[in-house]
Every structure is written in C-alpha cells, then in structure tokens.
Design a protein around this motif. Structure first.
Motif, PDB file in Angstrom:
ATOM      1  N   MET A   1      43.483  18.602  63.231  1.00  0.00           N
ATOM      2  CA  MET A   1      44.439  19.489  63.884  1.00  0.00           C
ATOM      3  C   MET A   1      43.820  20.871  64.090  1.00  0.00           C
ATOM      4  SD  MET A   1      47.324  19.765  65.304  1.00  0.00           S
ATOM      5  CE  MET A   1      48.071  18.204  64.822  1.00  0.00           C
ATOM      6  N   ASN A   2      44.148  21.505  65.188  1.00  0.00           N
ATOM      7  CA  ASN A   2      43.657  22.833  65.521  1.00  0.00           C
ATOM      8  C   ASN A   2      44.782  23.849  65.324  1.00  0.00           C
ATOM      9  OD1 ASN A   2      41.764  24.740  66.600  1.00  0.00           O
ATOM     10  ND2 ASN A   2      42.920  24.705  68.520  1.00  0.00           N
ATOM     11  N   TYR A   3      44.504  24.904  64.562  1.00  0.00           N
ATOM     12  CA  TYR A   3      45.513  25.916  64.258  1.00  0.00           C
ATOM     13  C   TYR A   3      45.171  27.234  64.952  1.00  0.00           C
ATOM     14  CZ  TYR A   3      47.076  22.633  60.706  1.00  0.00           C
ATOM     15  OH  TYR A   3      47.540  21.515  60.061  1.00  0.00           O
ATOM     16  N   ILE A   4      46.146  27.776  65.669  1.00  0.00           N
ATOM     17  CA  ILE A   4      45.971  29.011  66.426  1.00  0.00           C
ATOM     18  C   ILE A   4      47.034  30.008  65.989  1.00  0.00           C
ATOM     19  CG2 ILE A   4      45.914  30.048  68.728  1.00  0.00           C
ATOM     20  CD1 ILE A   4      45.324  27.203  69.826  1.00  0.00           C
ATOM     21  N   LEU A   5      46.613  31.202  65.599  1.00  0.00           N
ATOM     22  CA  LEU A   5      47.531  32.271  65.204  1.00  0.00           C
ATOM     23  C   LEU A   5      47.788  33.167  66.406  1.00  0.00           C
ATOM     24  CD1 LEU A   5      45.784  33.140  61.824  1.00  0.00           C
ATOM     25  CD2 LEU A   5      47.943  31.929  62.080  1.00  0.00           C
ATOM     26  N   PHE A   6      49.074  33.405  66.721  1.00  0.00           N
ATOM     27  CA  PHE A   6      49.389  34.248  67.873  1.00  0.00           C
ATOM     28  C   PHE A   6      50.130  35.511  67.442  1.00  0.00           C
ATOM     29  CE2 PHE A   6      53.021  31.344  67.549  1.00  0.00           C
ATOM     30  CZ  PHE A   6      54.123  32.159  67.777  1.00  0.00           C
ATOM     31  N   ASP A   7      49.983  36.566  68.260  1.00  0.00           N
ATOM     32  CA  ASP A   7      50.478  37.893  67.889  1.00  0.00           C
ATOM     33  C   ASP A   7      51.998  38.000  67.822  1.00  0.00           C
ATOM     34  OD1 ASP A   7      48.001  38.956  67.516  1.00  0.00           O
ATOM     35  OD2 ASP A   7      47.963  40.146  69.351  1.00  0.00           O
ATOM     36  N   SER A   8      52.700  37.379  68.735  1.00  0.00           N
ATOM     37  CA  SER A   8      54.163  37.460  68.873  1.00  0.00           C
ATOM     38  C   SER A   8      54.591  38.856  69.322  1.00  0.00           C
ATOM     39  CB  SER A   8      54.900  37.049  67.593  1.00  0.00           C
ATOM     40  OG  SER A   8      54.987  38.114  66.670  1.00  0.00           O
ATOM     41  N   ASP A   9      55.898  39.047  69.467  1.00  0.00           N
ATOM     42  CA  ASP A   9      56.413  40.292  70.041  1.00  0.00           C
ATOM     43  C   ASP A   9      56.444  41.451  69.054  1.00  0.00           C
ATOM     44  OD1 ASP A   9      58.436  39.407  68.425  1.00  0.00           O
ATOM     45  OD2 ASP A   9      59.979  39.304  69.977  1.00  0.00           O
ATOM     46  N   VAL A  10      55.947  41.258  67.817  1.00  0.00           N
ATOM     47  CA  VAL A  10      55.906  42.368  66.857  1.00  0.00           C
ATOM     48  C   VAL A  10      54.657  43.226  67.038  1.00  0.00           C
ATOM     49  CG1 VAL A  10      57.220  41.030  65.162  1.00  0.00           C
ATOM     50  CG2 VAL A  10      54.719  41.112  65.000  1.00  0.00           C
ATOM     51  N   ARG A  11      53.756  42.821  67.922  1.00  0.00           N
ATOM     52  CA  ARG A  11      52.483  43.533  68.034  1.00  0.00           C
ATOM     53  C   ARG A  11      52.675  45.022  68.291  1.00  0.00           C
ATOM     54  NH1 ARG A  11      49.332  45.572  72.096  1.00  0.00           N
ATOM     55  NH2 ARG A  11      47.175  45.938  71.428  1.00  0.00           N
ATOM     56  N   LYS A  12      53.559  45.386  69.217  1.00  0.00           N
ATOM     57  CA  LYS A  12      53.745  46.803  69.545  1.00  0.00           C
ATOM     58  C   LYS A  12      54.269  47.591  68.354  1.00  0.00           C
ATOM     59  CE  LYS A  12      54.275  46.764  74.564  1.00  0.00           C
ATOM     60  NZ  LYS A  12      55.169  47.115  75.708  1.00  0.00           N
ATOM     61  N   ALA A  13      55.136  46.984  67.559  1.00  0.00           N
ATOM     62  CA  ALA A  13      55.678  47.668  66.384  1.00  0.00           C
ATOM     63  C   ALA A  13      54.617  47.859  65.311  1.00  0.00           C
ATOM     64  CB  ALA A  13      56.869  46.891  65.820  1.00  0.00           C
ATOM     65  N   LEU A  14      53.497  47.130  65.405  1.00  0.00           N
ATOM     66  CA  LEU A  14      52.424  47.229  64.415  1.00  0.00           C
ATOM     67  C   LEU A  14      51.248  48.076  64.900  1.00  0.00           C
ATOM     68  CD1 LEU A  14      52.540  43.572  63.076  1.00  0.00           C
ATOM     69  CD2 LEU A  14      53.171  45.636  61.822  1.00  0.00           C
ATOM     70  N   LEU A  15      51.386  48.703  66.060  1.00  0.00           N
ATOM     71  CA  LEU A  15      50.405  49.704  66.472  1.00  0.00           C
ATOM     72  C   LEU A  15      50.504  50.902  65.535  1.00  0.00           C
ATOM     73  CD1 LEU A  15      51.044  49.589  70.335  1.00  0.00           C
ATOM     74  CD2 LEU A  15      49.065  48.639  69.140  1.00  0.00           C
ATOM     75  N   PRO A  16      49.428  51.640  65.227  1.00  0.00           N
ATOM     76  CA  PRO A  16      48.111  51.577  65.856  1.00  0.00           C
ATOM     77  C   PRO A  16      47.168  50.513  65.311  1.00  0.00           C
ATOM     78  CG  PRO A  16      48.114  53.309  64.215  1.00  0.00           C
ATOM     79  CD  PRO A  16      49.519  52.756  64.246  1.00  0.00           C
ATOM     80  N   PHE A  17      47.579  49.760  64.285  1.00  0.00           N
ATOM     81  CA  PHE A  17      46.655  48.809  63.659  1.00  0.00           C
ATOM     82  C   PHE A  17      46.289  47.673  64.604  1.00  0.00           C
ATOM     83  CE2 PHE A  17      49.195  50.567  60.057  1.00  0.00           C
ATOM     84  CZ  PHE A  17      48.204  51.432  59.618  1.00  0.00           C
ATOM     85  N   THR A  18      47.220  47.266  65.462  1.00  0.00           N
ATOM     86  CA  THR A  18      46.957  46.155  66.378  1.00  0.00           C
ATOM     87  C   THR A  18      46.303  46.610  67.679  1.00  0.00           C
ATOM     88  OG1 THR A  18      49.323  46.303  66.924  1.00  0.00           O
ATOM     89  CG2 THR A  18      48.637  44.518  65.472  1.00  0.00           C
TER      90      THR A  18
END
Length: 391
Positions: A1-18
C-alpha cells in the motif's frame, strides 16, 4: 500500500511554518507528524502540498493509495483503521476526513460516493500554530511510549539527580553530568549525542532530539521540545523548536514555537501573558487579521530563518514570518512580515540576496548545503508575502 500525507485546509492557519514545509513536517512532541506516521506504518510516505514545495517534498502515486490528513496525530487504534481501509472507504472525525482509499489521481474527491467510517476515539489535530505547544505534553508522552517500547535506556550518570528514573530515556551517545531531571509531570527523552551541560534543571516533559544541547545552568519547564541540533540556554517553558535553531543565552522563552534556522540573541525575552490577563490574540494568515486563541498564555511564533539581536523584547502573541531580522530597543510590532529588517523604530525589506548570503553561512555551520532548491522556495515566499510589507 502507498501512503500519501496531504496538507488539508488547515495549511493557511499553520503559516508561517507551512510556508517552508508541508503540514506533515511540523514537529510536535519528539517526532514530526510524518515521522510518527512512518514509525507506526513501518513505511515511508510522500506528500501532497503546495506546487512550489513539490520539488523538495514530492508525491509518489501508485495504483492503490491511502491519503492521510497530515494535521491528525496518529494513535495505534487510528493507524489500525487506516491500514484496514478498502476501496471507496473514508475515515471521518465529525466533518473532517482523516484518511481515505483512492485509485484516482484527481484532486477533488466526491466523498458522497464513499463509505464513511466514523472514528469515535479522541484524536489530536494540529489546526493552529498555538496547537503545537498546547498539544506538546500529550504528543511527547505518545512519542515517548512509541519510541521506547521494549527498549532499554542508556545508564544515567551517577552525578545526575533524578526523580522518576523510569520516565527518563537516554539514547546512545547522550551526555549529561551534574544536572537535575524531574520526570514527575512528564517523560524526559534525550536523543542520540544530545548533551545536558552542568547545572541544568529540567522538569518534564522534555524532548531533546539528536545532537541538541542544553547549555550551562539552563532552566527548562515542560512541555518543551528541542529539535535536532538546537542549542538552548536560559529559561524555557512549554516551547517547541523545530530544529537547527538556537536560543543560546539567558532570557525567557515561553509558550512559543520557533521554526528551523532561527537564532535569538542574548537576553531575548518574550511575554507570554498580557498585563490584564486577557485572552491572547495573534495574527492569522488565514483571516489576515488578529484572531482569538482561547489562551491566556501565548508567546512567540517565529518562522524559519528568522533572527533577532541581543536584548530583543517580544510582546505577548507576536508572530514573525520567514527570514525576518529584528533588532534595536523597544517592542517590535506583534506581527512582523516575512523578509523584514528592523525593529520598533521601523522596518525595511530584507532583500533575498542578503537572506541567501546569511542562510548559506548559517547552514554550512551544520554541514547542510543551502542549495538552489532552497533558494527557489525562499524566493517564492518573498513574492507571496510582499503584500504584508507595507511599512
């Protein structure tokens, strides 16, 4: 199985780290979120993230893929459900998708065609920058249990005063002498070749990752994480340093998060409590205004490659972007845009040519190459954040 982690819509709330990394590569606890998933799964993962980060963090897609929302911190029971996902099944917590099985390469997924599996146990989710330190105590405990299971700690030197030795774990090469470690309120993890110098006083939970250093006489309160190659002195309370960042001298850092390649000058202090004890508000990149945190204690949020001079004072709930350089007397504003140069008396733009020169020297000291890939990422962030630099 291949596992892929995706950012989701929280990315903007986690700026500047993202700005500089996918959500999966945020460190909370001992490990990054990606490292946690890979440890549980026993497999490597890839990433769906912003286009300008794809060269550094590529995505590999196979015929059968399980996509995982990287903002969720894994537990044994969650991982078991993820591993057992079948085609057209998705795990949800309320309205949030946690993971789903996909054969499609399309970006938009119609979950109305999926079988919904509701995960009813409590999960930790990193949705805001302040969640990183707020969730750190629980995350350290989960990682400590995961990493140390069925393993034996290196012996603790006789010169070290310990309370609850069973909650203290030393990896190979860890060095410490004439220190006090109190693991009553949380575990203390000391990574490979990490060092605690003489006179340090530590109250867990504490995570020291590989090659990190606590300097002479440091006072550390839980729950605090020092990522790889961090050097820390003075007084630190409930803070997370992602890696390769330094707070090498006296001064206070509390309820704060520093990205990578940050440096706080000697006697830098941050406020983590307002004078009137009111709820702290901090700058939100998502709403582009100051947002309520729901917290009484909230300190400094600082993106990668940012630095400050000696005696810098940060107000409660200050957000500093990527590659800022702060110096001078007085309190700088409590939102410092990326690529800013200056302090309380005003800012100018910190040009990328100068940023690159400093980054190359700083990273070379840790035997890391500042390459063209890193330059492209910082150049993109410089353009993307220009709207905030209206000094």
């Amino acid at each position: 199985m291949n596992y892929i982690l995706f950012d989701s819509d929280v990315r903007k709330a986690l700026l500047p780290f993202t700005y500089t990394r996918p959500v999966a590569d945020i460190r909370v606890g001992i490990l990054t979120i990606r490292e946690k998933w890979e440890k549980y799964l026993g497999l490597t993962t890839t990433t769906i993230t912003e286009e300008y980060l794809e060269e550094k963090y590529p995505m590999v897609e196979l015929e059968n893929n399980i996509l995982i929302n990287a903002s969720f911190i894994p537990t044994k029971s969650l991982v078991e459900k993820v591993k057992n996902l079948e085609e057209n099944q998705a795990i949800f917590v309320g309205d949030d998708v946690v993971a789903f099985f996909s054969k499609d390469s399309q970006e938009e997924v119609d979950f109305s065609t999926y079988t919904h599996i509701e995960f009813e146990e409590e999960l930790m989710q990193v949705k805001n920058t302040w969640d990183i330190f707020s969730l750190n105590a629980k995350a350290i405990q989960l990682d400590f249990d995961l990493i140390t299971e069925d393993r034996k700690s290196q012996p603790i030197p006789e010169t070290v005063n310990c309370i609850h030795k069973e909650n203290i774990f030393l990896e190979e090469g860890a060095k410490l002498t004439f220190a006090t470690l109190n693991a009553t309120n949380g575990p203390i993890y000391i990574g490979k070749n990490a060092e605690i110098m003489e006179g340090c006083v530590v109250r867990g939970a504490l995570a020291m990752c590989d090659n990190s250093v606590l300097k002479l006489g440091a006072k550390i309160y839980g729950a605090t994480t020092l990522g790889p190659y961090c050097k820390v002195g003075g007084e630190v309370n409930n803070s997370v340093l992602f890696g390769y960042s330094n707070k090498g001298h006296d001064g206070f850092l509390g309820n704060s998060v520093l990205g990578e390649w940050c440096n706080l000058g000697a006697d830098t202090n941050n406020s983590n409590l307002k004078n009137n004890y009111a709820e702290v508000k901090i700058w939100s990149y998502e709403t582009e205004r100051f947002a309520k945190t729901g917290l009484q204690f909230c300190g400094l949020i600082m993106g990668d490659h940012s630095k400050c001079g000696i005696n810098t004072m940060f107000n409660t709930g200050t957000v500093v972007g990527v590659s800022a350089n702060i110096f001078g007397s007085g309190f700088p504003r409590n939102f410092v845009p990326s690529f800013s140069w200056g302090g309380a008396s005003g800012f100018t733009t910190y040009q990328t040519r100068k940023v690159f020169e400093v980054a190359e020297v700083v990273m070379k000291r840790r035997a890391v190459v500042f390459d063209e890939q890193e330059q492209k990422i910082l150049s993109h962030i410089f353009e993307e954040t220009s709207k905030y630099r209206n000094y």
